[in-house]
Design a protein around this motif. Structure first.
Motif, PDB file in Angstrom:
ATOM      1  N   HIS A 160      -2.953   7.274 -51.464  1.00 55.47           N
ATOM      2  CA  HIS A 160      -2.819   6.003 -50.576  1.00 55.47           C
ATOM      3  C   HIS A 160      -3.782   6.419 -49.327  1.00 55.47           C
ATOM      4  CE1 HIS A 160      -0.855   4.295 -46.557  1.00 55.47           C
ATOM      5  NE2 HIS A 160      -1.236   3.190 -47.416  1.00 55.47           N
ATOM      6  N   GLU A 161      -3.841   7.943 -48.430  1.00 59.98           N
ATOM      7  CA  GLU A 161      -5.283   8.834 -47.979  1.00 59.98           C
ATOM      8  C   GLU A 161      -6.670   7.955 -48.836  1.00 59.98           C
ATOM      9  OE1 GLU A 161      -3.446  12.532 -47.952  1.00 59.98           O
ATOM     10  OE2 GLU A 161      -2.192  11.961 -46.799  1.00 59.98           O
ATOM     11  N   LEU A 162      -6.633   8.189 -49.907  1.00 65.59           N
ATOM     12  CA  LEU A 162      -7.526   8.277 -49.645  1.00 65.59           C
ATOM     13  C   LEU A 162      -8.297   6.270 -49.977  1.00 65.59           C
ATOM     14  CD1 LEU A 162      -8.152  11.143 -53.309  1.00 65.59           C
ATOM     15  CD2 LEU A 162      -8.883  10.956 -51.157  1.00 65.59           C
ATOM     16  N   LEU A 163      -7.646   5.808 -50.263  1.00 64.15           N
ATOM     17  CA  LEU A 163      -8.261   4.397 -50.495  1.00 64.15           C
ATOM     18  C   LEU A 163      -8.057   3.633 -49.245  1.00 64.15           C
ATOM     19  CD1 LEU A 163      -5.482   2.528 -52.923  1.00 64.15           C
ATOM     20  CD2 LEU A 163      -8.137   3.113 -53.217  1.00 64.15           C
ATOM     21  N   ALA A 164      -9.055   2.973 -48.938  1.00 62.54           N
ATOM     22  CA  ALA A 164      -9.757   2.620 -47.640  1.00 62.54           C
ATOM     23  C   ALA A 164      -8.513   1.223 -47.311  1.00 62.54           C
ATOM     24  CB  ALA A 164     -10.975   1.525 -48.147  1.00 62.54           C
ATOM     25  N   PRO A 165      -8.368   0.968 -46.710  1.00 65.50           N
ATOM     26  CA  PRO A 165      -8.043   0.008 -46.480  1.00 65.50           C
ATOM     27  C   PRO A 165      -8.041  -1.939 -47.136  1.00 65.50           C
ATOM     28  CG  PRO A 165      -8.535   0.203 -43.748  1.00 65.50           C
ATOM     29  CD  PRO A 165      -8.903   1.143 -45.366  1.00 65.50           C
ATOM     30  N   GLY A 166      -7.004  -2.133 -47.640  1.00 66.17           N
ATOM     31  CA  GLY A 166      -7.713  -3.146 -49.279  1.00 66.17           C
ATOM     32  C   GLY A 166      -7.828  -2.476 -50.485  1.00 66.17           C
ATOM     33  N   GLY A 167      -7.885  -1.065 -50.785  1.00 67.23           N
ATOM     34  CA  GLY A 167      -9.164  -0.903 -51.596  1.00 67.23           C
ATOM     35  C   GLY A 167      -7.364  -0.621 -52.866  1.00 67.23           C
ATOM     36  N   GLU A 168      -7.653  -0.808 -53.771  1.00 63.41           N
ATOM     37  CA  GLU A 168      -6.798  -0.736 -54.962  1.00 63.41           C
ATOM     38  C   GLU A 168      -6.426   0.422 -55.946  1.00 63.41           C
ATOM     39  OE1 GLU A 168      -7.680  -3.742 -59.032  1.00 63.41           O
ATOM     40  OE2 GLU A 168      -7.144  -4.541 -57.289  1.00 63.41           O
ATOM     41  N   LEU A 169      -5.423   0.661 -56.068  1.00 60.83           N
ATOM     42  CA  LEU A 169      -5.123   1.911 -56.978  1.00 60.83           C
ATOM     43  C   LEU A 169      -4.665   1.029 -58.699  1.00 60.83           C
ATOM     44  CD1 LEU A 169      -4.076   4.660 -58.327  1.00 60.83           C
ATOM     45  CD2 LEU A 169      -2.388   3.836 -57.076  1.00 60.83           C
ATOM     46  N   ARG A 170      -5.321   1.176 -59.677  1.00 59.94           N
ATOM     47  CA  ARG A 170      -4.938   0.360 -61.484  1.00 59.94           C
ATOM     48  C   ARG A 170      -4.627   1.758 -61.586  1.00 59.94           C
ATOM     49  NH1 ARG A 170      -9.513  -3.665 -62.522  1.00 59.94           N
ATOM     50  NH2 ARG A 170      -9.640  -4.830 -60.834  1.00 59.94           N
ATOM     51  N   TYR A 227      -0.546  -3.227 -67.921  1.00 62.77           N
ATOM     52  CA  TYR A 227      -1.709  -3.020 -66.407  1.00 62.77           C
ATOM     53  C   TYR A 227      -1.369  -3.596 -64.888  1.00 62.77           C
ATOM     54  CZ  TYR A 227      -4.131  -3.387 -70.577  1.00 62.77           C
ATOM     55  OH  TYR A 227      -4.004  -2.961 -71.761  1.00 62.77           O
ATOM     56  N   MET A 228      -0.933  -2.475 -64.161  1.00 61.03           N
ATOM     57  CA  MET A 228      -0.572  -2.422 -62.932  1.00 61.03           C
ATOM     58  C   MET A 228      -1.583  -2.312 -61.649  1.00 61.03           C
ATOM     59  SD  MET A 228       2.916  -0.473 -62.907  1.00 61.03           S
ATOM     60  CE  MET A 228       1.635   1.063 -64.267  1.00 61.03           C
ATOM     61  N   ARG A 229      -1.145  -3.291 -61.150  1.00 64.18           N
ATOM     62  CA  ARG A 229      -2.862  -2.990 -59.979  1.00 64.18           C
ATOM     63  C   ARG A 229      -1.827  -3.386 -58.690  1.00 64.18           C
ATOM     64  NH1 ARG A 229      -5.788  -8.241 -60.516  1.00 64.18           N
ATOM     65  NH2 ARG A 229      -7.127  -7.316 -59.127  1.00 64.18           N
ATOM     66  N   PHE A 230      -1.953  -2.362 -57.699  1.00 61.52           N
ATOM     67  CA  PHE A 230      -1.878  -1.887 -56.429  1.00 61.52           C
ATOM     68  C   PHE A 230      -2.523  -1.790 -55.405  1.00 61.52           C
ATOM     69  CE2 PHE A 230       1.389   0.222 -59.691  1.00 61.52           C
ATOM     70  CZ  PHE A 230       2.782  -0.432 -59.122  1.00 61.52           C
ATOM     71  N   GLN A 231      -2.321  -2.383 -54.198  1.00 59.49           N
ATOM     72  CA  GLN A 231      -3.746  -3.241 -53.311  1.00 59.49           C
ATOM     73  C   GLN A 231      -2.681  -1.799 -51.704  1.00 59.49           C
ATOM     74  OE1 GLN A 231      -4.280  -6.940 -51.185  1.00 59.49           O
ATOM     75  NE2 GLN A 231      -6.528  -6.684 -51.307  1.00 59.49           N
ATOM     76  N   LYS A 232      -3.663  -1.506 -51.289  1.00 58.83           N
ATOM     77  CA  LYS A 232      -3.538  -0.818 -49.968  1.00 58.83           C
ATOM     78  C   LYS A 232      -3.339  -1.681 -49.096  1.00 58.83           C
ATOM     79  CE  LYS A 232      -4.862   3.248 -46.647  1.00 58.83           C
ATOM     80  NZ  LYS A 232      -5.242   3.958 -46.713  1.00 58.83           N
TER      81      LYS A 232
END
Length: 233
Positions: A160-170, A227-232
């Protein structure tokens, strides 16, 4: 005497528990490791903006942790030439496989860490990644080995820290037990939101998410990937 730096590795404490080598590599694959990996390795100083690691400025940087044979990473690199993709994989046979894909497709927007991803994840600046992929990590199914799992509360917080705002974790898995474990840890973080609308979306692989050899094998053995996609947020 200090140990020489291995191209594509970051010195420091490593937490990797799996294999680093499989069957002996053919001469051509070993040659790729010897000649191409040094040029494509992540830089010695990884504390800066990863978009500047590629010889030309990139619009964004993505990170794939555990890229296996490299099929997914190479596909993403070809489909997104303005994105710099950093791939981490300690299994050297997989690194050689990715190098072959990069050579065949003449891709210049990939950098490789041939080691555990955690030291890199700890060193990168906050907000420096637009997307993070964790596809089919080792489930370590025995209870006494659960501490070895990549997905933990602490790793999710760092993603979460590494992702930019609106970034996505798959994240993808075909192990039901690990799926429950993953969901418990990701949903516990208030800064990540699942992008799906219904449970059936878990089994729908997006168009920009190519199938890997591991997924094909899982399906042939009767295991359905999720398949999971999570957005910051």
């Amino acid at each position: 005497m200090p140990q020489p730096r291995i191209p594509g590795r970051i010195p420091g404490d490593q937490l990797f528990f799996g294999r680093r080598k499989g069957r002996p590599l053919r001469a051509g694959m070993q040659a790729l490791l010897d000649t191409r990996l040094p040029a494509l390795a992540v830089p010695a100083d990884v504390a800066g903006d990863p978009r500047g690691w590629f010889g030309r400025q990139m619009r964004a940087a993505w990170l794939e942790i555990g890229f296996g044979g490299g099929e997914h990473l190479a596909w993403q690199a070809a489909a997104n030439p303005d994105v710099g993709i950093v791939g981490c994989e300690p299994f050297m046979n997989g690194v050689a496989s990715l190098l072959r894909h990069l050579e065949n497709d003449r891709l210049d927007n990939v950098r490789i860490l041939a080691d555990d991803a955690r030291p890199l994840a700890a060193a990168l600046p906050a907000g420096s990644l637009e997307r993070i992929f964790v596809l089919h990590p080792d489930p370590w199914p025995k209870r006494r080995h659960h501490f070895r799992r990549l997905i933990q509360h602490a790793s999710i917080a760092r993603f979460h820290e590494l992702l930019a705002p609106g970034g996505e974790l798959r994240i993808a898995t075909d192990d039901p037990g690990y799926l429950t474990w993953i969901l418990a840890r990701v949903t516990a973080h208030p800064g990540l939101r699942w992008t799906g609308a219904r449970l059936a979306d878990w089994h729908a692989r997006p168009d920009d998410w190519p199938e890997t050899r591991y997924e094909a094998k899982a399906r042939s053995e009767g295991r359905d990937p999720v398949y999971m996609r999570f957005q910051k947020v």
